[in-house]
Scaffold this active site. Structure first.
Site, PDB file in Angstrom:
ATOM      1  CB  THR A  93      -8.135   2.491 -16.546  1.00 15.15           C
ATOM      2  OG1 THR A  93      -8.657   3.600 -15.791  1.00 15.15           O
ATOM      3  CG2 THR A  93      -7.029   2.974 -17.465  1.00 15.15           C
ATOM      4  CG  LEU A 114      -9.671   6.024 -11.778  1.00 16.35           C
ATOM      5  CD1 LEU A 114      -8.354   6.268 -11.017  1.00 16.35           C
ATOM      6  CD2 LEU A 114      -9.918   7.168 -12.736  1.00 16.35           C
ATOM      7  CB  ILE A 174      -6.461   6.318 -19.958  1.00 16.12           C
ATOM      8  CG1 ILE A 174      -5.486   7.486 -20.238  1.00 16.12           C
ATOM      9  CG2 ILE A 174      -5.930   5.001 -20.513  1.00 16.12           C
ATOM     10  CD1 ILE A 174      -5.232   7.809 -21.689  1.00 16.12           C
ATOM     11  CG  ASP A 226      -1.899   1.070   1.288  1.00 21.87           C
ATOM     12  OD1 ASP A 226      -1.585   2.197   0.862  1.00 21.87           O
ATOM     13  OD2 ASP A 226      -3.020   0.807   1.752  1.00 21.87           O
ATOM     14  CE1 TYR A 263      -7.240  11.183 -10.103  1.00 21.27           C
ATOM     15  CE2 TYR A 263      -7.751  12.985 -11.590  1.00 21.27           C
ATOM     16  CZ  TYR A 263      -7.151  11.770 -11.347  1.00 21.27           C
ATOM     17  OH  TYR A 263      -6.448  11.135 -12.340  1.00 21.27           O
ATOM     18  CD  GLN A 318     -10.884  20.530 -26.870  1.00 21.46           C
ATOM     19  OE1 GLN A 318     -11.960  20.546 -27.442  1.00 21.46           O
ATOM     20  NE2 GLN A 318     -10.621  19.777 -25.834  1.00 21.46           N
TER      21      GLN A 318
END
Ligand SMILES: NC(=O)c1ccc[n+]([C@@H]2O[C@H](COP(=O)([O-])OP(=O)(O)OC[C@H]3O[C@@H](n4cnc5c(N)ncnc54)[C@H](O)[C@@H]3O)[C@@H](O)[C@H]2O)c1
Length: 256
Positions: A191, A193, A189, A63, A156, A256
């Protein structure tokens, strides 16, 4: 085929998604890979998959918030693999998706523990091994959300901004010791998650994926290998003059 041969690489969160792809590609390119994760079945499967095609890898239950486990694992990796030359700080979670005023302190700290303190601890204990080896490459998984904002996932985004600058600081601290530190900034991406985020979407996973596809000028979300090849480049001596840099791999998202 041998872009990273002779190197021992640690990949945190190497059981799934971007970490798994990075572990597989690094091994394919000649590295001996230590897969670290808390998902033992998936982590062991990645090491077994690498070995089944002639690569070298082992799995460690670590961990990234557990300093003693990290230290002990690195010592074992260095002993078994003849050093520790590459660290991919990939383990990370998305955390809660609600406005800042609704996020609890516990939710904030739980995410920072993994996404930021985890990178700190894994870096801290790798430096001595890299010093001993005479060189090293640390690759930190930030995000496009370490570069730009969005109205979701506040802890996040903050964590990925922190990882971006931790990379630059450490790049400066260790440049003269030939230990390079760079960050990678993926857009979406596909995944586990991101799929899990899709499961929380009111219209379901497929509708969520279509929405994400449309956000990327290139017309679709990325796949784990799109990032894994960036990891291989930064881990290899091909990038020997690259440190403190941001490798944006985003299908044009931030252009962008
Ligand atoms: N997928 C994306 O769209 C995307 C975009 C930008 C950045 N990233 C970053 O890339 C990294 C990997 O993302 P992913 O999408 O592959 O995630 P994922 O959830 O698919 O895989 C993450 C892996 O990390 C492991 N992990 C979680 N907590 C851990 C801990 N405390 N200690 C050790 N291992 C732990 C999980 O078990 C899992 O194997 C993350 O840092 C993420 O923030 C992902």
């Amino acid at each position: 085929m041998n872009r990273v041969s002779g190197k021992a690489a640690v990949v945190t969160g190497g059981a799934l998604g971007i970490g798994r792809a990075s572990a597989i590609r690094l091994a394919e390119e000649g590295a001996v890979v230590a897969v670290l994760d808390i998902d033992d079945n998936a982590g062991k499967a990645v090491a077994a998959e690498i070995k089944s095609v002639g690569g070298q890898a082992d799995y460690w239950h670590v961990d990234v918030t557990d300093e003693e486990a990290i230290r002990q694992c690195y010592d074992e990796v260095a002993e078994r693999f003849g050093g520790l030359h590459v660290l991919v700080n990939n383990a990370g979670i998305a955390g809660v998706n609600k406005p800042t005023d609704e996020v609890t302190r516990e939710e904030w700290e739980a995410l920072f523990n993994i996404n930021v303190t985890g990178v700190f601890l894994c870096t801290k204990h790798a430096i001595g091994h890299m010093r001993k080896a005479g060189s090293g490459s640390i690759v930190n998984l930030s995000s496009i959300y370490g570069l730009i904002g969005a109205a979701d996932l506040p802890p996040y985004h903050a964590s990925k901004g922190a990882v971006r600058l931790m990379s630059k600081n450490d790049a400066l601290f260790y440049a003269t010791e030939n230990i390079r530190v760079n960050s990678i900034h993926p857009a979406y991406i596909w995944t586990p998650l991101v799929e899990d985020l899709g499961k929380q979407h009111p219209d379901g996973v497929e509708a969520f994926r279509k929405l994400l596809d449309e956000k990327h000028p290139i017309g679709h979300v990325g796949e784990p290998d799109d990032i894994a090849w960036g990891v291989v480049y930064l881990a290899s001596d091909e990038s020997k003059f690259v440190t403190g840099s941001e490798l944006v791999i985003d299908g044009g998202y931030t252009a962008q």
